[in-house]
Design a protein around this motif. Sequence first.
Motif, PDB file in Angstrom:
ATOM      1  N   THR A 189      -0.292  26.636   0.029  1.00 31.98           N
ATOM      2  CA  THR A 189      -0.082  25.975  -1.271  1.00 31.98           C
ATOM      3  C   THR A 189      -0.265  26.975  -2.397  1.00 31.98           C
ATOM      4  OG1 THR A 189      -0.820  23.831  -0.422  1.00 31.98           O
ATOM      5  CG2 THR A 189      -0.870  24.130  -2.798  1.00 31.98           C
ATOM      6  N   LEU A 190      -1.276  27.828  -2.240  1.00 30.70           N
ATOM      7  CA  LEU A 190      -1.525  28.875  -3.234  1.00 30.70           C
ATOM      8  C   LEU A 190      -0.330  29.816  -3.329  1.00 30.70           C
ATOM      9  CD1 LEU A 190      -3.595  30.236  -5.157  1.00 30.70           C
ATOM     10  CD2 LEU A 190      -4.376  31.564  -3.185  1.00 30.70           C
ATOM     11  N   TYR A 191       0.216  30.220  -2.188  1.00 26.73           N
ATOM     12  CA  TYR A 191       1.373  31.120  -2.190  1.00 26.73           C
ATOM     13  C   TYR A 191       2.582  30.482  -2.865  1.00 26.73           C
ATOM     14  CZ  TYR A 191      -0.878  34.389   1.075  1.00 26.73           C
ATOM     15  OH  TYR A 191      -1.699  35.308   1.675  1.00 26.73           O
ATOM     16  N   GLY A 192       2.798  29.206  -2.592  1.00 30.70           N
ATOM     17  CA  GLY A 192       3.920  28.524  -3.230  1.00 30.70           C
ATOM     18  C   GLY A 192       3.786  28.512  -4.741  1.00 30.70           C
ATOM     19  N   SER A 193       2.549  28.299  -5.208  1.00 29.16           N
ATOM     20  CA  SER A 193       2.295  28.321  -6.648  1.00 29.16           C
ATOM     21  C   SER A 193       2.489  29.728  -7.214  1.00 29.16           C
ATOM     22  CB  SER A 193       0.881  27.825  -6.934  1.00 29.16           C
ATOM     23  OG  SER A 193       0.625  27.800  -8.324  1.00 29.16           O
ATOM     24  N   PHE A 194       2.041  30.737  -6.469  1.00 25.56           N
ATOM     25  CA  PHE A 194       2.250  32.130  -6.879  1.00 25.56           C
ATOM     26  C   PHE A 194       3.726  32.390  -7.132  1.00 25.56           C
ATOM     27  CE2 PHE A 194      -1.597  34.387  -4.675  1.00 25.56           C
ATOM     28  CZ  PHE A 194      -2.432  33.806  -5.599  1.00 25.56           C
ATOM     29  N   LEU A 195       4.529  32.071  -6.130  1.00 27.42           N
ATOM     30  CA  LEU A 195       5.958  32.384  -6.207  1.00 27.42           C
ATOM     31  C   LEU A 195       6.634  31.677  -7.373  1.00 27.42           C
ATOM     32  CD1 LEU A 195       6.949  32.238  -2.416  1.00 27.42           C
ATOM     33  CD2 LEU A 195       6.441  34.257  -3.800  1.00 27.42           C
ATOM     34  N   ALA A 196       6.272  30.414  -7.588  1.00 27.46           N
ATOM     35  CA  ALA A 196       6.935  29.626  -8.629  1.00 27.46           C
ATOM     36  C   ALA A 196       6.496  30.032 -10.029  1.00 27.46           C
ATOM     37  CB  ALA A 196       6.667  28.143  -8.409  1.00 27.46           C
ATOM     38  N   ASN A 197       5.185  30.264 -10.215  1.00 29.40           N
ATOM     39  CA  ASN A 197       4.643  30.435 -11.568  1.00 29.40           C
ATOM     40  C   ASN A 197       4.350  31.872 -11.960  1.00 29.40           C
ATOM     41  OD1 ASN A 197       4.247  27.486 -12.290  1.00 29.40           O
ATOM     42  ND2 ASN A 197       3.059  27.590 -10.400  1.00 29.40           N
ATOM     43  N   TRP A 198       4.248  32.752 -10.974  1.00 29.64           N
ATOM     44  CA  TRP A 198       3.963  34.148 -11.286  1.00 29.64           C
ATOM     45  C   TRP A 198       5.196  35.031 -11.129  1.00 29.64           C
ATOM     46  CZ3 TRP A 198       2.193  37.863  -7.098  1.00 29.64           C
ATOM     47  CH2 TRP A 198       1.957  39.141  -7.624  1.00 29.64           C
ATOM     48  N   LEU A 199       6.099  34.655 -10.202  1.00 29.25           N
ATOM     49  CA  LEU A 199       7.257  35.494  -9.938  1.00 29.25           C
ATOM     50  C   LEU A 199       8.579  34.859 -10.358  1.00 29.25           C
ATOM     51  CD1 LEU A 199       6.382  37.077  -6.476  1.00 29.25           C
ATOM     52  CD2 LEU A 199       6.313  38.159  -8.713  1.00 29.25           C
ATOM     53  N   PHE A 200       9.097  33.938  -9.560  1.00 26.77           N
ATOM     54  CA  PHE A 200      10.481  33.523  -9.731  1.00 26.77           C
ATOM     55  C   PHE A 200      10.724  32.682 -10.981  1.00 26.77           C
ATOM     56  CE2 PHE A 200      10.169  33.813  -4.908  1.00 26.77           C
ATOM     57  CZ  PHE A 200      10.557  35.140  -4.908  1.00 26.77           C
ATOM     58  N   GLY A 201       9.767  31.846 -11.374  1.00 27.23           N
ATOM     59  CA  GLY A 201       9.930  31.095 -12.614  1.00 27.23           C
ATOM     60  C   GLY A 201      10.044  32.011 -13.821  1.00 27.23           C
ATOM     61  N   PRO A 202       9.061  32.914 -14.026  1.00 27.90           N
ATOM     62  CA  PRO A 202       9.164  33.859 -15.139  1.00 27.90           C
ATOM     63  C   PRO A 202      10.378  34.775 -15.042  1.00 27.90           C
ATOM     64  CG  PRO A 202       6.901  33.721 -14.387  1.00 27.90           C
ATOM     65  CD  PRO A 202       7.730  32.949 -13.401  1.00 27.90           C
ATOM     66  N   MET A 203      10.738  35.185 -13.822  1.00 29.33           N
ATOM     67  CA  MET A 203      11.901  36.063 -13.675  1.00 29.33           C
ATOM     68  C   MET A 203      13.187  35.371 -14.112  1.00 29.33           C
ATOM     69  SD  MET A 203      11.222  38.106 -10.103  1.00 29.33           S
ATOM     70  CE  MET A 203      10.252  39.620 -10.098  1.00 29.33           C
ATOM     71  N   SER A 204      13.326  34.099 -13.776  1.00 25.37           N
ATOM     72  CA  SER A 204      14.528  33.375 -14.196  1.00 25.37           C
ATOM     73  C   SER A 204      14.593  33.274 -15.715  1.00 25.37           C
ATOM     74  CB  SER A 204      14.565  31.979 -13.570  1.00 25.37           C
ATOM     75  OG  SER A 204      13.550  31.141 -14.092  1.00 25.37           O
ATOM     76  N   GLN A 205      13.434  33.129 -16.358  1.00 25.81           N
ATOM     77  CA  GLN A 205      13.398  33.078 -17.818  1.00 25.81           C
ATOM     78  C   GLN A 205      13.731  34.435 -18.432  1.00 25.81           C
ATOM     79  OE1 GLN A 205      12.974  30.257 -19.766  1.00 25.81           O
ATOM     80  NE2 GLN A 205      13.241  29.322 -17.749  1.00 25.81           N
ATOM     81  N   LYS A 206      13.290  35.524 -17.794  1.00 26.33           N
ATOM     82  CA  LYS A 206      13.646  36.855 -18.303  1.00 26.33           C
ATOM     83  C   LYS A 206      15.143  37.095 -18.184  1.00 26.33           C
ATOM     84  CE  LYS A 206      11.666  39.790 -19.825  1.00 26.33           C
ATOM     85  NZ  LYS A 206      10.955  40.978 -19.398  1.00 26.33           N
ATOM     86  N   LEU A 207      15.739  36.665 -17.078  1.00 26.20           N
ATOM     87  CA  LEU A 207      17.184  36.794 -16.911  1.00 26.20           C
ATOM     88  C   LEU A 207      17.930  35.961 -17.945  1.00 26.20           C
ATOM     89  CD1 LEU A 207      17.388  36.635 -13.007  1.00 26.20           C
ATOM     90  CD2 LEU A 207      17.725  38.658 -14.444  1.00 26.20           C
ATOM     91  N   GLN A 208      17.411  34.789 -18.273  1.00 24.75           N
ATOM     92  CA  GLN A 208      18.019  33.943 -19.295  1.00 24.75           C
ATOM     93  C   GLN A 208      17.943  34.619 -20.652  1.00 24.75           C
ATOM     94  OE1 GLN A 208      19.510  30.518 -19.035  1.00 24.75           O
ATOM     95  NE2 GLN A 208      20.255  31.516 -20.888  1.00 24.75           N
ATOM     96  N   TRP A 209      16.820  35.252 -20.933  1.00 24.56           N
ATOM     97  CA  TRP A 209      16.649  35.977 -22.199  1.00 24.56           C
ATOM     98  C   TRP A 209      17.648  37.129 -22.291  1.00 24.56           C
ATOM     99  CZ3 TRP A 209      15.099  41.068 -23.235  1.00 24.56           C
ATOM    100  CH2 TRP A 209      14.794  41.335 -24.557  1.00 24.56           C
ATOM    101  N   GLN A 210      17.826  37.870 -21.192  1.00 29.43           N
ATOM    102  CA  GLN A 210      18.796  38.958 -21.180  1.00 29.43           C
ATOM    103  C   GLN A 210      20.209  38.436 -21.421  1.00 29.43           C
ATOM    104  OE1 GLN A 210      18.225  40.920 -17.413  1.00 29.43           O
ATOM    105  NE2 GLN A 210      16.389  42.007 -18.072  1.00 29.43           N
ATOM    106  N   ASN A 211      20.524  37.308 -20.806  1.00 31.17           N
ATOM    107  CA  ASN A 211      21.839  36.705 -21.020  1.00 31.17           C
ATOM    108  C   ASN A 211      22.037  36.333 -22.482  1.00 31.17           C
ATOM    109  OD1 ASN A 211      24.347  35.049 -20.081  1.00 31.17           O
ATOM    110  ND2 ASN A 211      23.091  33.559 -21.145  1.00 31.17           N
ATOM    111  N   ASN A 212      21.019  35.745 -23.082  1.00 31.97           N
ATOM    112  CA  ASN A 212      21.133  35.342 -24.486  1.00 31.97           C
ATOM    113  C   ASN A 212      21.353  36.550 -25.387  1.00 31.97           C
ATOM    114  OD1 ASN A 212      20.710  32.723 -23.648  1.00 31.97           O
ATOM    115  ND2 ASN A 212      18.559  32.665 -24.246  1.00 31.97           N
ATOM    116  N   ARG A 213      20.646  37.641 -25.092  1.00 35.24           N
ATOM    117  CA  ARG A 213      20.824  38.859 -25.883  1.00 35.24           C
ATOM    118  C   ARG A 213      22.249  39.391 -25.764  1.00 35.24           C
ATOM    119  NH1 ARG A 213      17.031  42.738 -26.866  1.00 35.24           N
ATOM    120  NH2 ARG A 213      18.838  43.855 -27.698  1.00 35.24           N
ATOM    121  N   GLU A 214      22.772  39.406 -24.550  1.00 29.13           N
ATOM    122  CA  GLU A 214      24.119  39.927 -24.350  1.00 29.13           C
ATOM    123  C   GLU A 214      25.161  39.040 -25.026  1.00 29.13           C
ATOM    124  OE1 GLU A 214      27.194  41.223 -20.761  1.00 29.13           O
ATOM    125  OE2 GLU A 214      25.054  40.926 -20.341  1.00 29.13           O
ATOM    126  N   MET A 215      25.000  37.721 -24.922  1.00 26.64           N
ATOM    127  CA  MET A 215      25.942  36.821 -25.566  1.00 26.64           C
ATOM    128  C   MET A 215      25.881  36.946 -27.089  1.00 26.64           C
ATOM    129  SD  MET A 215      27.732  35.375 -23.265  1.00 26.64           S
ATOM    130  CE  MET A 215      27.542  36.905 -22.319  1.00 26.64           C
TER     131      MET A 215
END
Length: 260
Positions: A189-215
């Motif tokens: 359960t801890l690992y699942g939370s790690f992946l969602a809130n420490w890695l992939f969730g923030p990473m998807s937001q960073k990619l969205q930010w990069q997209n917004n900058r490019e657009m």
Amino acid sequence: MDFASLIGFVGGLAMIMLGVFSSGGSLGDIFDIPSIFVTVGGSYFSLWIVAPIEQAIGVWKILGRCFKKYDYGEARTVREMVALSEKARREGILALEDGLDDLDDKFLRSGLRLMVDGHDGAAIRSIMESEMAQVESRHMEWINVVTQWAGFAPGFGMMGTVIGLIGMLNNLEDKSSLGPNMAVALVTTLYGSFLANWLFGPMSQKLQWQNNREMNAKEMILEGVLSIQTGDNPRILATKLLTYLSPKDKKVVEPEVLKD
């Protein structure tokens, strides 16, 4: 290198470790190979069901983009477009054909080429907006894959916990092992939370930010090309484009392009 992402990654890991140590535990308490298989492996292979094989394999490369810093050249573009506007007013739009190949931005070259070839403003806007839409659509496909991974991870964490609890309940006669087995079961359960809130969730937001900058950069180029095509005064064009810049960049560029 995007040091913000690196600092966030290392800092988040450090805080997790500090939390473990300050609670009297050790890294061994939260390290469990089967839990990694269930959460990381299980959630990753779910992407193979959701996404085409190219995206399931290529998602690792996309995650790497979060740690790269991209320069979309907004300030440089303002300077270039003001100079092009001044040249067009002096020598005519056809004069812009010279030097097109020297421009770094492919989207800018494409827009100016359409203008030099004699297309009207409506056609130029339609073509350039269509290209922008296609670029953003491709970006969003990748962002959605990462977002979906973040969504799958907690579920597989819970699944791993259930698997661990089943194994624990099947061994209830050994009372001394209940506590350690429960701890291991909860690690997933801890690992699942790690992946969602420490890695992939923030990473998807960073990619969205990069997209917004490019657009934002592409929209600025589109408005600049149309302004030149309609024959706007270079100062008007500069005023339009400056609104796309950050306050810091605007403070630097404004005196250069709006000089008397």
